[in-house]
Enzyme design. Structure first.
Site, PDB file in Angstrom:
ATOM      1  N   ASN A   1      -2.778  -1.239  -0.880  1.00 35.57           N
ATOM      2  CA  ASN A   1      -3.096  -1.869   0.399  1.00 35.57           C
ATOM      3  C   ASN A   1      -1.858  -2.059   1.276  1.00 35.57           C
ATOM      4  O   ASN A   1      -1.935  -2.014   2.503  1.00 35.57           O
ATOM      5  CB  ASN A   1      -3.759  -3.228   0.177  1.00 35.57           C
ATOM      6  CG  ASN A   1      -5.279  -3.122   0.143  1.00 35.57           C
ATOM      7  OD1 ASN A   1      -5.875  -2.309   0.843  1.00 35.57           O
ATOM      8  ND2 ASN A   1      -5.913  -3.953  -0.668  1.00 35.57           N
TER       9      ASN A   1
ATOM     10  N   CYS B   1      -9.629  -3.802  -8.712  1.00 42.03           N
ATOM     11  CA  CYS B   1      -9.238  -2.569  -8.017  1.00 42.03           C
ATOM     12  C   CYS B   1      -7.733  -2.475  -7.829  1.00 42.03           C
ATOM     13  O   CYS B   1      -7.240  -1.479  -7.294  1.00 42.03           O
ATOM     14  CB  CYS B   1      -9.930  -2.475  -6.661  1.00 42.03           C
ATOM     15  SG  CYS B   1     -11.608  -1.808  -6.761  1.00 42.03           S
ATOM     16  N   PHE B   2      -6.985  -3.507  -8.212  1.00 44.72           N
ATOM     17  CA  PHE B   2      -5.517  -3.490  -8.227  1.00 44.72           C
ATOM     18  C   PHE B   2      -4.934  -3.220  -6.834  1.00 44.72           C
ATOM     19  O   PHE B   2      -3.906  -2.549  -6.704  1.00 44.72           O
ATOM     20  CB  PHE B   2      -5.002  -2.450  -9.240  1.00 44.72           C
ATOM     21  CG  PHE B   2      -5.873  -2.317 -10.456  1.00 44.72           C
ATOM     22  CD1 PHE B   2      -6.129  -3.430 -11.240  1.00 44.72           C
ATOM     23  CD2 PHE B   2      -6.482  -1.125 -10.789  1.00 44.72           C
ATOM     24  CE1 PHE B   2      -6.962  -3.343 -12.355  1.00 44.72           C
ATOM     25  CE2 PHE B   2      -7.314  -1.025 -11.892  1.00 44.72           C
ATOM     26  CZ  PHE B   2      -7.552  -2.137 -12.678  1.00 44.72           C
ATOM     27  N   CYS B   3      -5.610  -3.742  -5.814  1.00 46.08           N
ATOM     28  CA  CYS B   3      -5.168  -3.580  -4.417  1.00 46.08           C
ATOM     29  C   CYS B   3      -5.068  -2.120  -4.015  1.00 46.08           C
ATOM     30  O   CYS B   3      -4.253  -1.757  -3.160  1.00 46.08           O
ATOM     31  CB  CYS B   3      -3.831  -4.292  -4.182  1.00 46.08           C
ATOM     32  SG  CYS B   3      -3.887  -6.068  -4.449  1.00 46.08           S
ATOM     33  N   ASN B   4      -5.881  -1.274  -4.632  1.00 50.03           N
ATOM     34  CA  ASN B   4      -5.872   0.157  -4.334  1.00 50.03           C
ATOM     35  C   ASN B   4      -7.309   0.601  -4.050  1.00 50.03           C
ATOM     36  O   ASN B   4      -7.952   1.250  -4.881  1.00 50.03           O
ATOM     37  CB  ASN B   4      -5.288   0.944  -5.507  1.00 50.03           C
ATOM     38  CG  ASN B   4      -4.892   2.355  -5.126  1.00 50.03           C
ATOM     39  OD1 ASN B   4      -5.538   2.998  -4.304  1.00 50.03           O
ATOM     40  ND2 ASN B   4      -3.818   2.847  -5.728  1.00 50.03           N
TER      41      ASN B   4
END
Length: 825
Positions: free
Chosen positions: A136, A429-432
């Site tokens: 992100n 989602c691990f900021c992805n």
């Protein structure tokens, strides 16, 4: 490969640093002693600092004097020297020539990206191209581009790979699949003249933090030199292309070699390299790229001179001085030298091979798992090749798990159970978001409908409409061991591969059955031999309660039960999960005197609160909790100060005045927890009453005793029924007989069972010598045999039977000794 000997035989040249001064076992024993009882598998989120590293940092800072570098004193000169050396080591780590590159220190990788976005020479003719697999923090650059009229689009990169797994290096070996073009300010675009000197930016990660897939660094040269060919002559391919590598994750085991792949910008984060310091990153920037950035703001340290009352400023010419606003974090910068010393002693190539061996081992074991019916257990995202490949495989394994019937286990269930087993990992989602949607097959409509259903980052909505909303991620660091990977595999096998228990099968069958009709209920009730053993009331949510021999009922349950709660000044509801000291606050209600008495070891005097609401000048307000709208009465400052002292933070006491269930909240708040939507409730999580059986607790204690003896042979833990904060404790039946009850009568009062109570970490807190402590039990043991669809059930939730509420009058009481008459039909 079920033992370490077989593992070492396969990965003899990769695992354990055979050429280093210490073996991996020696590193763990001497530098990571705090991991004796913990399996840490979130190195992509933050790797761990070495204890010897921290000792060296402490010695450095306590024996040296480092002053503000914006001066000419001896201490400032010492800081300047150490910062200069740190810059050199950062550049050396990426094999960047000091003549061509500079190192700008920032507050983190995100701040480095923001610096690029704010100052890049965007125009209406510029293009921002980025891979779908991006954090992100990289996607945020799109806002700067679009706001200046530039075009932006994401791409999928497909690279041709040789039989040996190595990437082909010709421009024709790379295929770019372009997603839709995004633009704003269309009028501005039409008015602008098409020129050839527009600046474009391509951003990609060296390693995807979702899947662990490594991108070929050949992309740097291919895009910079052959963008028009790669983009097949699209109008967005024209102009000068610059390349940004997000190396925050990939740098830990395979930093980019900038002598071979001359990217214009590389961002790194030091806590992902060696754990400490946090809040420090760097932007490695080519000198010619730095000259193109258009910086507006100036600050202390970035100017040679300025005049306060006229428009005059002369900026410093050095790249670092020009972009490092204010005083840099020089003590943190001094600390990174000790981190690099650790990495250099092991070498990045050895760390890469070491983590790769563990990644390959884990992937193979997960893919081999099968349910009893032969169905596959695990779906791995990204590259699933089981051959060691320096190019393609990073240190991440991202996956989801399936049940024998093909439905998904929720990733939060995996995370919660892992935590109980001493395993730390990450889910979501691990900021992805791009990689998440790509690998999980989530369309735009899926993502938007998930958002409408209340799903946001870091919540518990892990499966919506039968699809996972995120994944489980395991990531290894340079200090990870075979034992870490083996313990994780054993955990997955024992928790998710075994067949459902008889309890789960029976519970799911009952949950699908048709509820009993109210009419004729009395004829279906039977004597269970059970009696009501105790009654407990908890006036203040999450504080200690008190037991009584009898107690009146009203339309919210037991009178005054959970009628009060504590809120922080920011509006957060305080509970024992976040403020364990709340369990030390004792309460008691004297019905004759109409007084609520409250005591705390942190307060000298006992607090007495009158139950009559007319005794106080209340201020009323509204708030929402578990999809319920509450109207509450707020107490005066003297009472609030007492509770603030008791819990060690500012808070306010509020009393429930009225509650109302609000179905519409599901559109913008997380899915509601309260199951008792037909009854009026105070500040409960799910229902008016919680019932626990002494026999069920006794069976649990027997299991705890057996587990403890197997593991350590030490003393047997004992759990009191009150650990579960029940309102009603019954005695005299069979263990877990209450699971099958659908309706029941206690004394002359009728109840409907709402099902099992989903337990959380709160039952692991206990008091010892006036202090609140926490273990993994009894939740870990309950998880081994009381788990259903991600929930760990113990005890049953009750509400007044809807058909019998009319019979409830103001003088209805429950009494200890009342008979319990259930209906299990």
């Amino acid at each position: 490969m079920d033992n370490k000997e077989e593992f070492l035989k396969e990965f003899v040249d990769y695992y354990g640093y055979p050429n280093a001064s210490k073996s991996i076992d020696e590193i763990r024993a001497s530098e990571f002693k705090r991991l004796d009882d913990t399996v840490y598998l979130d190195h992509a989120g933050a790797t761990l600092y070495s204890e010897l590293q921290m000792e060296a940092i402490f010695k450095d800072l306590t024996t040296s004097v480092y002053g503000n570098p914006h001066s000419q004193s001896d201490s400032s000169s010492a800081t300047g020297d150490i910062v200069k050396e740190a810059r050199r080591q950062v550049l050396d780590y990426c094999n960047a020539c000091q003549k061509d590159y500079k190192c700008i220190f920032t507050s983190g990788a995100t701040a480095a990206l923001k610096l690029i976005g704010e100052n890049f020479p965007w125009s209406c003719n510029s293009t921002f191209m980025y891979t779908m697999e991006n954090h992100n923090s990289v996607l945020g650059l799109r806002e700067y581009a679009l706001s200046q009229g530039a075009a932006a689009f994401s791409v999928d990169i497909n690279e041709a790979v040789d039989q040996d797994g190595s990437s082909q290096k010709s421009p024709t070996s790379v295929q770019v699949s372009q997603h839709s073009v995004q633009r704003r300010n269309e009028t501005k675009v039409l008015e602008g003249a098409v020129i050839g000197d527009a600046y474009n930016l391509f951003a990609f990660p060296s390693e995807c933090n979702f899947s662990g897939m490594r991108f070929s660094l050949d992309l740097v040269n291919i895009v910079k030199q052959n963008a028009e060919n790669v983009l097949e002559g699209l109008p967005y391919s024209k102009g000068r292309w610059m390349v940004l590598i997000d190396a925050a994750k990939g740098c830990a085991t395979q930093p980019p070699d900038l002598s071979l792949y001359p990217a214009d910008f590389v961002v790194i984060s030091f806590y992902k390299l060696f754990g400490y310091p946090t809040g420090l990153g760097a932007l490695i920037i080519r000198n010619d790229a730095a000259k193109l950035l258009k910086k507006t703001y100036f600050s202390g340290g970035t100017v040679a001179a300025s005049i306060a009352d006229i428009d005059f400023v002369r900026r410093r010419e050095g790249v670092e001085e020009h972009f490092e606003d204010g005083t840099i974090s020089f003590l943190s910068i001094a600390s990174i030298l000790h981190g690099f010393k650790i990495l250099n002693s092991l070498t990045t190539s050895a760390m890469c091979r070491h983590t790769m061996s563990l990644t390959m081992f884990l992937k193979k074991k997960l893919l081999d798992l099968r349910h009893e019916n032969g169905a596959s257990v695990c779906t791995i995202y990204g590259n699933c090749a089981l051959k060691v490949s320096m190019h393609e495989s990073g240190s991440i394994v991202s996956f989801n798990l399936k049940r024998p019937d093909g439905s998904w286990f929720g990733y939060r269930e995996v995370e919660k159970l892992a935590s109980l087993s001493g395993i730390q990992l990450r889910t979501g989602c691990f900021c992805n978001p791009g990689a998440c949607a790509k690998y999980l097959g989530l369309s735009h409509s899926d993502l938007l409908s998930n958002l409408e259903a209340g799903h946001v980052c870091w919540d518990d909505n892990d499966v919506i409409n039968g699809k996972p909303t995120g994944a489980v991620r395991v990531s290894f660091g340079y200090m990870s061991t075979y034992e870490d990977a083996k313990k994780f595999i054993d955990f997955i096998r024992s928790s998710f591969v075994s067949m459902p228990s008889e309890f789960e099968k029976g519970y799911l069958l009952r949950s699908k059955s048709i509820p009993c009709a109210i009419e004729g209920l009395e004829d279906r009730l039977s004597s269970s031999g059970c009696r009501l053993k105790s009654i407990s009331i908890y006036p203040i949510k999450s504080c200690a309660g008190f037991s009584v021999k009898n107690w009146p009922l009203n339309n919210t349950g037991l009178q005054y039960d959970r009628e009060w709660l504590l809120k922080s000044l920011s509006g957060e509801i305080l509970t024992q999960k976040k403020v364990p000291e709340m369990s030390l606050i004792n309460t008691f209600i004297n019905l004759k005197q109409q007084i609520l008495s409250v005591e705390s070891p942190h307060c000298k005097r006992k607090l007495q609160i009158k139950l009559d609401p007319d005794s106080y000048l209340f201020r009323k307000e509204e708030f929402y909790l578990h999809n319920l709208r509450y109207e509450v009465q707020c107490y005066e400052s003297e009472i609030n100060q007492w509770f603030s002292n008791a819990v060690g933070q500012p808070c306010t006491l509020v009393r429930c005045y009225q509650s109302e269930y609000c179905f519409s909240l599901n559109n913008n708040r997380s899915v509601g927890m309260c199951r008792d939507v037909d009854s009026r409730v105070n500040f409960v999580n799910e229902a008016q009453f919680l019932l626990i059986s002494e026999e069920s607790v006794s069976d649990l204690n027997n299991r705890l005793s057996s587990n403890t003896k197997k593991l350590s042979g030490c003393g047997t833990p004992h759990v009191n029924p009150m650990r579960f904060r029940p309102n009603l404790v019954i005695s005299g039946g069979e263990p877990y007989a209450e699971d099958g009850w659908r309706n029941l009568r206690i004394g002359n009062t009728y109840f409907t069972s709402l099902g099992g109570c989903n337990r959380c970490q709160m039952i692991n807190f206990y008091q010892q010598t006036g202090q609140v402590k926490k273990t993994n039990e009894p939740l870990a043991t309950l998880a081994s045999y009381r788990r259903v669809r991600g929930k760990i059930l113990f005890g049953v939730l009750l509400s007044y039977d809807p058909g019998s509420k009319a019979e409830l009058v103001t003088d209805s009481w429950l009494k200890v000794g009342d008979g319990v008459y259930p209906n299990s039909e």
